[in-house]
Design a protein around this motif. Sequence first.
Motif, PDB file in Angstrom:
ATOM      1  N   ARG A   1       0.952  -1.147   0.061  1.00 42.81           N
ATOM      2  CA  ARG A   1       0.159   0.004  -0.143  1.00 42.81           C
ATOM      3  C   ARG A   1       0.797   1.171  -0.014  1.00 42.81           C
ATOM      4  N   HIS A   2       0.688   2.140  -0.922  1.00 37.11           N
ATOM      5  CA  HIS A   2       1.445   3.379  -1.214  1.00 37.11           C
ATOM      6  C   HIS A   2       0.653   4.386  -2.088  1.00 37.11           C
ATOM      7  N   LYS A   3       0.722   5.701  -1.813  1.00 38.02           N
ATOM      8  CA  LYS A   3      -0.218   6.445  -2.488  1.00 38.02           C
ATOM      9  C   LYS A   3       0.278   6.262  -4.011  1.00 38.02           C
ATOM     10  N   ASN A   4       1.390   5.834  -4.406  1.00 40.02           N
ATOM     11  CA  ASN A   4       1.894   5.767  -5.801  1.00 40.02           C
ATOM     12  C   ASN A   4       1.931   4.300  -6.359  1.00 40.02           C
ATOM     13  N   ILE A   5       1.287   3.583  -5.494  1.00 40.02           N
ATOM     14  CA  ILE A   5       0.873   2.171  -6.277  1.00 40.02           C
ATOM     15  C   ILE A   5      -0.552   1.820  -6.059  1.00 40.02           C
TER      16      ILE A   5
ATOM     17  N   ASP B   1       4.321  19.170 -14.116  1.00 37.40           N
ATOM     18  CA  ASP B   1       3.480  17.959 -13.980  1.00 37.40           C
ATOM     19  C   ASP B   1       4.420  16.705 -14.373  1.00 37.40           C
ATOM     20  N   ARG B   2       5.278  16.705 -15.324  1.00 46.01           N
ATOM     21  CA  ARG B   2       6.123  15.675 -15.686  1.00 46.01           C
ATOM     22  C   ARG B   2       7.138  15.191 -14.683  1.00 46.01           C
ATOM     23  N   ALA B   3       7.716  16.525 -14.062  1.00 39.30           N
ATOM     24  CA  ALA B   3       8.442  15.725 -12.669  1.00 39.30           C
ATOM     25  C   ALA B   3       7.512  15.353 -11.748  1.00 39.30           C
ATOM     26  N   ARG B   4       6.389  15.678 -11.406  1.00 41.15           N
ATOM     27  CA  ARG B   4       5.674  15.420 -10.369  1.00 41.15           C
ATOM     28  C   ARG B   4       5.222  13.637 -10.674  1.00 41.15           C
TER      29      ARG B   4
ATOM     30  N   LEU C   1      -0.770   4.287 -14.173  1.00 37.57           N
ATOM     31  CA  LEU C   1      -1.861   5.026 -14.181  1.00 37.57           C
ATOM     32  C   LEU C   1      -1.862   6.438 -13.727  1.00 37.57           C
ATOM     33  N   LEU C   2      -2.601   7.198 -14.175  1.00 35.67           N
ATOM     34  CA  LEU C   2      -2.612   8.824 -13.577  1.00 35.67           C
ATOM     35  C   LEU C   2      -3.919   9.154 -13.075  1.00 35.67           C
ATOM     36  N   GLY C   3      -3.694   9.660 -11.903  1.00 36.84           N
ATOM     37  CA  GLY C   3      -5.042  10.127 -11.006  1.00 36.84           C
ATOM     38  C   GLY C   3      -5.194  11.439 -11.070  1.00 36.84           C
ATOM     39  N   ASP C   4      -5.899  12.244 -10.107  1.00 38.76           N
ATOM     40  CA  ASP C   4      -6.156  13.604 -10.144  1.00 38.76           C
ATOM     41  C   ASP C   4      -4.720  14.205 -10.052  1.00 38.76           C
TER      42      ASP C   4
ATOM     43  N   PRO D   1       0.706   9.732 -10.125  1.00 40.49           N
ATOM     44  CA  PRO D   1       0.760   8.316 -10.689  1.00 40.49           C
ATOM     45  C   PRO D   1       0.379   7.470  -9.779  1.00 40.49           C
ATOM     46  N   ARG D   2       0.058   6.098 -10.412  1.00 42.25           N
ATOM     47  CA  ARG D   2      -0.004   4.784  -9.333  1.00 42.25           C
ATOM     48  C   ARG D   2       0.262   3.603 -10.342  1.00 42.25           C
ATOM     49  N   ILE D   3       1.421   3.225  -9.815  1.00 41.52           N
ATOM     50  CA  ILE D   3       2.145   1.901 -10.394  1.00 41.52           C
ATOM     51  C   ILE D   3       1.232   0.555 -10.310  1.00 41.52           C
ATOM     52  N   THR D   4       1.090   0.025 -11.610  1.00 44.25           N
ATOM     53  CA  THR D   4       0.281  -1.185 -11.639  1.00 44.25           C
ATOM     54  C   THR D   4       0.986  -2.243 -12.098  1.00 44.25           C
ATOM     55  N   GLY D   5       0.609  -3.437 -12.041  1.00 43.63           N
ATOM     56  CA  GLY D   5       1.225  -4.680 -12.818  1.00 43.63           C
ATOM     57  C   GLY D   5       2.314  -5.133 -12.158  1.00 43.63           C
TER      58      GLY D   5
END
Length: 863
Positions: free
Chosen positions: A627-631, A671-674, A705-708, A712-716
């Motif tokens: 669990r992580h905000k970017n996963i 945004d790209r750096a984010r 994947l990209l949220g608001d 980003p959130r990593i999947t797979g």
Amino acid sequence: MASATTCLPLVLLLVSTLIAASTTPSSTASAAAQAPQELLLDFRASLQDPTGALSSWSRSTPYCNWPRVACTATTAAANATVSVSLSLQGLGLSGELSAASLCRVPGLVDLSLASNAFNQTVPLELSRCASLVSLNLSAGAFWGPLPEQLAALASLVSLDLSGNSIEGQVPAGLAALGRLEVLDLGGNRLSGVLHPALFGNLTGLRLLDLSGNQFTESELPRELGNLTGLSWLFLQGSGFTGAIPESFLGLEQLQALDLSMNSLAGPVPPGFGLRLQKLMALDLSQNGLSGPFPEEIGKCSMLQRFEVHDNAFTGELPGGLWSLPDLRVIRAQNNRFAGRLPEFPGGQSRLEQVQLDNNSFTGGVPQSIGLVRTLYRFSASLNELNGSLPDNICDSPAMSIINISRNSLSGTIPEFKNCKRLVSLYLAGNGFTGSISASLGDLPVLTYIDLSSNGLTGGIPAELQNLKLALLNVSYNQLTGRVPPSLISELPAVFLQGNPGLCGPGLPNDCDAPMRKRQGLAIAATVASFLTGVVLLAVGAFAACRRLHGSEPSPWKLVLFHPVKITVEELFAGFRDKNIIGRGAFGKVYLTELQDGQNIAVKRLLNSGKLTFRAVKNEMKALAKVRHKNIAKMLGFCYSDDEVGVIYDYLQMGSLQDLICAPKFTMGWKDRARIAMGVAQGLAHLHHDRTPQVLHRDLKASNVLLGDEFEPRITGFGIDRVVGEMAYQTSMASDLNYKCYIAPEQSCAKNPTHLMDVYSFGVILLELVTGKPAEQPASDDDSMDIVRWVRRRINVTDSQILDPSISRTAHQGMQAALELALRCTSVMPDQRPAMDEVVRSLYPLCFSVHPQTLLPTEIALEP
């Protein structure tokens, strides 16, 4: 004086006209050609002016009244002269500069062409501007060598060529600029050795900036110590080697000294700081310096910033530091400092940040810490501190970040009622006992809580549900009782493992199981006979239905880790071609909308490894705990003998690949750096915060994947653990579309490593920097994977690599990201950085200012 300034050129023009009346026609034409007005119009004609900023320049108006032109009249005993300043910065100008006509403008003393887009070499004709006092070509998209001819500008006081792509050595001939006070060559691609002779005659320099270059063959010249008038010396990030010269002790006028991010080694010269009474900012961080730090630095009464982190310093921090009246920042993390932390000078201190992580400090946390009213960050993790936390640790009204994890602290955790600005609280890996205070739930901006690996008891307070948490880690304590529901279902990252007494949805213990067991025993006897009859009837009906319809029972088994309103039948019904949103090495991805409006993504994997349901469930359960905000949150899975479907939250903005491959990929650098930072943080969590380590092994833009706000959130990740190693290797070998993300050594390595994931991340970072997809279209004449594409152009110019749609002002940060991406995609695995190092390198690039000047809430984003 203003009217005289305006009228004087008109008087001079009238005198010229009267004289011209007595001359021949040919001499009249010659004189007109020399007029400043005509020369400036010739210069403008050589420019491309997209905004029309210079369109009002005309012969009908005196040139001193033109926009961006300023004239100053000076009167001497014998004659009057006009000094001309031309300020054309930030106009988006381009074209071939006609410097020859410009330099013939009499009295031109100040020329600024900064922040434009000329995309050419520095014009040699500028050396003819003999009257120039100030020349500013910064961020003008200039490239090529630095012309030695500029040494002819004998009157030059300020030369600024920073933020370009100027390369080669700094010409030793520039030493002829004896009147120079400002020399700014920072942020270029200069290299080679700095000649000692360069500084022999520049004794009047007040500012010298050579930062962000590539002087990898040069030690710090000891001749710099002869520039006794220097106030600002910036040499960071330029590959300098060797020791800090003892001659630097004599730079008594220094206000700022930055030698960070080099390869300096050895001790700091004894007595350093004794004569630096004007020094306000010192940054020696990220080098290889060692030995004790000289105590004399404590005598620099004007010092505001002391940054020596990421070196190998030993001994105690100089005691005088703590009592300096204006000191705001102490950053000494990642060294070998030892000893006890002294008490802070209380209300007299102006300290704002104290970072002492990863040293060998002993003793207790200073009892006076709460008396420092300006302190907003105190971090001293990974030390040997002991004792209890002071009750007043959060009495500072500014306190936002507390990180004292991985020490030997004990006792109970004090109340934090006064911490109204607290954003991050990290107390993991100590010996704290007692309960978690419910008062934490009253802190309005608390976002990150890590209390893991202590001896805490009791329950998790329901008041924590009042917070907008991004992290709650209470794992490996002795907590008991029901977990508040929203702390499981709504948090991006929550860690509860290692507390056998906790119960709730998705946990091994079901809070309601004992009650249900008692109720079941009470009614079991009364329904036994009824159930027997029902079963017999059901068996008969089922057999009849099979004879009539020939149907088979569903082969799918559904396991959900989070509340999702879906059945196996609804899930299977969504496996239609029209719902396909992606294809990969292991199968297709389907989008399904549930009855309650929730969207889920299901990745169907061929179970060619024939893993059993129990084996798949164990692996999925372990992955679901990541669990992580970017996963991306793994909601559950469905299983059959031939397939496994992994269920994820679906984000409406789609994947990073969708964005990059769109017809017009227009996204700002911020945004790209984010996105880059988020992906790096998620991957670093898999690599460094999980036991055992989790490798992604299929990282690519389509799995981001990209949220608001483009979060980003990593999947797979971890798919190899579900399908089996043999099936994983077979699928990856057949997936030619994404071969460009695979590290070169993967085909011959015996075991996968985290550095293979680093390579894949580097490819994504190249996509963000260039604006190009990782695999160029086959129809492109220049088709090749992005790593080869960049490496073939790296020695040309940045404008051919960096995305031209990004503002030039961001190119310095993009250049740094490009260099990091090239390290990540190094052919040799041991030359790639680990992901935690990548995160540290990316952090300054996510903001337009130095990270140490960020607001507390922004700093809190860095664990």
